[in-house]
Design an enzyme around this catalytic site. Structure first.
Site, PDB file in Angstrom:
ATOM      1  N   SER A  82       9.743   0.455 -32.456  1.00  0.00           N
ATOM      2  CA  SER A  82       9.482   1.220 -31.231  1.00  0.00           C
ATOM      3  C   SER A  82      10.048   2.628 -31.394  1.00  0.00           C
ATOM      4  CB  SER A  82      10.075   0.494 -30.015  1.00  0.00           C
ATOM      5  OG  SER A  82       9.745   1.163 -28.822  1.00  0.00           O
ATOM      6  N   THR A  83      11.016   3.019 -30.571  1.00  0.00           N
ATOM      7  CA  THR A  83      11.566   4.376 -30.624  1.00  0.00           C
ATOM      8  C   THR A  83      12.134   4.683 -32.011  1.00  0.00           C
ATOM      9  OG1 THR A  83      12.159   4.209 -28.297  1.00  0.00           O
ATOM     10  CG2 THR A  83      13.209   5.962 -29.569  1.00  0.00           C
ATOM     11  N   HIS A 106       5.291   0.087 -30.747  1.00  0.00           N
ATOM     12  CA  HIS A 106       5.031   0.386 -29.334  1.00  0.00           C
ATOM     13  C   HIS A 106       4.414   1.781 -29.233  1.00  0.00           C
ATOM     14  CE1 HIS A 106       8.519  -2.524 -28.102  1.00  0.00           C
ATOM     15  NE2 HIS A 106       7.444  -3.172 -28.512  1.00  0.00           N
ATOM     16  N   MET A 133      13.972   0.667 -28.629  1.00  0.00           N
ATOM     17  CA  MET A 133      14.662   0.303 -27.392  1.00  0.00           C
ATOM     18  C   MET A 133      14.302  -1.118 -26.995  1.00  0.00           C
ATOM     19  SD  MET A 133      14.624   3.634 -24.914  1.00  0.00           S
ATOM     20  CE  MET A 133      12.878   3.525 -24.601  1.00  0.00           C
ATOM     21  N   ASP A 163      12.487  -6.464 -27.668  1.00  0.00           N
ATOM     22  CA  ASP A 163      11.241  -7.042 -28.178  1.00  0.00           C
ATOM     23  C   ASP A 163      11.416  -7.414 -29.650  1.00  0.00           C
ATOM     24  OD1 ASP A 163       8.597  -7.868 -28.126  1.00  0.00           O
ATOM     25  OD2 ASP A 163       7.793  -5.875 -28.558  1.00  0.00           O
TER      26      ASP A 163
END
Length: 391
Positions: free
Chosen positions: A208-209, A236, A329, A332
């Site tokens: 993600s991030t 993401h 973040m 998940d």
């Protein structure tokens, strides 16, 4: 709490101070709206708003923000011109790019990440849609707060305690796994499981991030070792962005990469990226393992999400699964890591020091189901050894 009228104090900020945020956008409506959202959160404070990049660059040292929310298209000086000038003045500055969801802006946003921006947030196409978008508001505030607090914590040498549900997951690790513990990097001592004894037949990656940068670095390291396994990536990201990400991954790995299509038969040496807005899972068929796409409800507020991919890979490949949880973040991938471990597969999590945000990999690490917690630079060589039949 708005601090815009107050000159910045250039002493060291404490971790209890609000994260200082500058908003740079040529729309007065957007500046005002984002400013109100930020000020509604007690952990954040607006220190300045500007209508173009030149004004923002000139004000960086005076306002001393922790985070800048930076638009791309502005008069006088656009966001891409302003970005390196801001970072030249403040090397530790966190910049979150904000742009409407077009292919051109997606390309620019991904380029901005390679130049030092830490995150991006796609804006709805009109001011009216921005006003009513709950998802945009949550995404923006979560990223600004998480990245701003991460910057403060790193400067102060502070490690946040894991959330209660993550700690409970670690405590529930089986006794056999708890017996194998060792310190990893500078962060903590983790419970580790032995790697599976079988050679992997699939590589699944969640991020993600900070993921786009991490994925490109990882695929530059492992591209030549992917000839014998298909690779599945859930990052993401919204639509448009994922197609461009796949193109960048293909160049980094020097092998075919594309958004997955529903029903595509997975082939060794190919990389399949979950399309924005759809979950990607895999399914065994008479012809082999295929990718399936669906628009089931978001998981962990995300679609695509990592947990559905990991769950399905565990069912399809069992102990022949190798999964990687990279920077991001939230949590998940942690439940999916449990499923992979239960099926006998192996999981590697990125360590805290090399992660932009140590949410997802930290949650996975604290389940006690990972076989390693490694720096990003160490993950690629480890994957290469494992896919080559070595440990």
């Amino acid at each position: 709490m708005t601090l815009a009228s107050q000159p910045a104090s250039h002493g060291a900020a404490t971790v209890t101070d609000p994260v200082r945020v500058m908003v740079v956008d040529d729309s007065v409506v957007i500046r005002g709206l984002i400013g109100r959202w930020i000020d509604a959160d007690p952990a954040l404070a607006v220190v300045a708003t500007h209508r173009n990049g030149q004004l923002a660059v000139d004000d960086i040292e005076r306002s001393n923000p922790d985070v800048v929310v930076l638009d791309i298209e502005m008069p006088v000086m656009d966001g891409m011109t302003a970005l390196p000038l801001m970072l030249a003045k403040r090397r530790d500055l966190v910049v979150v790019m904000a742009s409407t969801l077009t292919r051109r802006n997606a390309e620019i946003s991904l380029k901005a990440l390679s130049l030092g921006a830490q995150e991006y947030v796609p804006k709805p196409e009109s001011s009216a849609n921005v006003t009513t978008s709950v998802d945009f508001r949550r995404d923006l505030i979560d990223k600004v707060k998480s990245l701003g607090m991460r910057k403060r914590d790193r400067a102060a040498g502070i490690r946040r305690p894991m959330r209660a549900e993550t700690a409970a997951g670690a405590a529930a690790a089986p006794a056999a796994a708890r017996a194998a513990t060792r310190p990893t990097g500078h962060t903590a001592t983790f419970t580790l499981r032995p790697y599976a004894s079988v050679k992997p037949r699939v590589l699944a990656i969640g991020s993600s991030t900070g993921g786009p940068q991490a994925l490109q670095a990882l695929f530059r390291d492992i591209g030549s070792s992917l000839r014998e396994v298909p690779v599945l990536v859930t990052q993401h990201m919204p639509p448009t962005f994922t197609a461009i990400l796949a193109e960048h991954i293909s160049k980094a790995a020097m092998c075919p990469a594309a958004e997955a299509t529903d029903g595509v038969l997975l082939k060794p040496g190919h990389i399949y990226v979950a399309p924005g807005g759809k979950h990607m899972v895999v399914e065994k068929t008479a012809a082999g393992v295929v990718a399936r796409l669906n628009e089931d409800p978001p998981v962990n507020f995300c679609r695509p999400a990592v947990d559905p991919l990991f769950d399905s890979v565990a069912k399809a490949y069992g102990s022949a699964t190798l999964a990687i949880v990279l920077t991001g973040m939230g949590s998940d991938g942690a439940n999916g890591a449990r499923a992979i471990a239960a099926s006998g597969g192996s999981i590697i999590a990125q360590d805290e020091k090399s992660s932009v945000v140590w949410g997802m990999p930290g949650a996975a690490a604290h389940t006690g189901q990972c076989s390693d917690v490694l720096a990003l630079s160490e993950i690629g060589p480890k994957i290469t050894r494992i896919l080559g039949g070595r440990r």
